[in-house]
Enzyme design. Structure first.
Site, PDB file in Angstrom:
ATOM      1  N   ARG A 160     -10.086  28.282  72.826  1.00 10.73           N
ATOM      2  CA  ARG A 160     -10.017  28.364  74.520  1.00 10.73           C
ATOM      3  C   ARG A 160     -10.036  30.396  74.374  1.00 10.73           C
ATOM      4  NH1 ARG A 160      -6.225  25.669  77.101  1.00 10.73           N
ATOM      5  NH2 ARG A 160      -5.439  23.754  75.154  1.00 10.73           N
ATOM      6  N   GLU A 197     -14.048  21.264  70.783  1.00  8.73           N
ATOM      7  CA  GLU A 197     -13.722  21.236  71.760  1.00  8.73           C
ATOM      8  C   GLU A 197     -13.238  22.984  72.783  1.00  8.73           C
ATOM      9  OE1 GLU A 197      -9.627  20.816  73.480  1.00  8.73           O
ATOM     10  OE2 GLU A 197      -9.596  19.100  71.736  1.00  8.73           O
ATOM     11  N   THR A 255      -8.361  20.065  77.809  1.00  6.91           N
ATOM     12  CA  THR A 255      -8.132  20.384  78.913  1.00  6.91           C
ATOM     13  C   THR A 255      -8.188  19.229  80.207  1.00  6.91           C
ATOM     14  OG1 THR A 255      -6.653  22.710  78.382  1.00  6.91           O
ATOM     15  CG2 THR A 255      -5.824  21.718  80.406  1.00  6.91           C
ATOM     16  N   LYS A 287      -3.809  12.291  70.828  1.00  7.93           N
ATOM     17  CA  LYS A 287      -3.761  13.275  70.160  1.00  7.93           C
ATOM     18  C   LYS A 287      -2.635  13.116  70.205  1.00  7.93           C
ATOM     19  CE  LYS A 287      -3.887  17.874  72.360  1.00  7.93           C
ATOM     20  NZ  LYS A 287      -4.304  18.216  73.704  1.00  7.93           N
ATOM     21  N   GLY A 289       0.636  23.759  66.130  1.00  8.00           N
ATOM     22  CA  GLY A 289       1.501  24.277  65.152  1.00  8.00           C
ATOM     23  C   GLY A 289       1.013  23.363  63.741  1.00  8.00           C
TER      24      GLY A 289
END
Length: 223
Positions: free
Chosen positions: A24, A47, A76, A135, A164
């Site tokens: 992103r 993605e 998202t 996920k 993380g």
């Protein structure tokens, strides 16, 4: 554009690759370049988050330029309209951060869904809504120990640990039963916003090598 990635094929491929890249940024063109760079370094599943300006255009461009055997999805993805937009752009799988309406919308169209969940109830509900895999997000809240505990009552749910997870944590999640880990910032850094791709490529190679090494050790253990 016909989707060439079935949910079954995505699940089998992700189990083998053990890695999903998550990019992103603030620039769609830079995000697209980063996604392709990750594919060139060995990532098969990437993605692009819809929070990135120009994400749908980037998805279309990456789909057209992706190396053989590499697949681009959208992250998202929250609404039914999001799922439809992603399909129209050529996205081959969708990823959600939560139990969103997009799960049923995408699954109903035959699109693989990696559905975001954290608790036992959410993980069960995600699969009940048609998710291909769960996920586990954010995985860092409980770490590999939490994942292991979660898998005790749900041994058949495929979990992908996201949030993380860096180079030092990936093997711990695989060992706890995750079929793969999702890598965002620890892989891409600022590449999705126009940062230098060279350091990102180096990190990508290290992650791919780590997964190959882990798979090799696992195969040896089965002999």
């Amino acid at each position: 554009m016909e989707n060439t990635l079935t949910p079954e094929a995505l699940l089998a491929g992700v189990r083998q690759a053990r890695l999903v890249a998550i990019v992103r940024g603030t620039d769609g063109a830079a995000t697209g370049r980063a996604a392709l760079a990750a594919m060139e370094e060995g990532f098969k599943y990437v993605e692009i988050a819809l929070t990135t300006p120009g994400a749908l255009t980037a998805i279309s461009q990456v789909r057209a330029a992706a190396p053989a055997g590499c697949f681009v999805g959208a992250g998202t993805v929250l609404t039914k309209q999001d799922a439809e937009n992603v399909e129209s752009a050529g996205g081959q799988f969708v990823v959600t951060p939560s139990l969103a309406p997009s799960i049923e919308a995408a699954a109903g169209r035959g699109i693989a869904v990696l559905a975001g969940a954290l608790t036992p109830s959410e993980a069960f509900e995600a699969m009940n809504r048609g998710a291909t895999a769960v996920k586990l997000f954010p995985a860092s809240i409980g770490g590999p120990g939490y994942l292991k505990a979660l898998r005790d009552p749900f041994p058949d749910i495929p979990f992908i640990a996201v949030g993380g997870v860096g180079l030092g944590e990936a093997a711990g999640y695989w060992g706890a039963g995750a079929i793969a880990v999702g890598l965002g910032g620890p892989l891409f850094g600022d590449a999705g916003s126009g940062g230098d791709l060279a350091p990102m490529r180096g990190r990508a190679r290290r992650f791919v090598a780590l997964a190959a090494e882990y798979n090799g050790r696992a195969a040896e253990g089965l002999r």
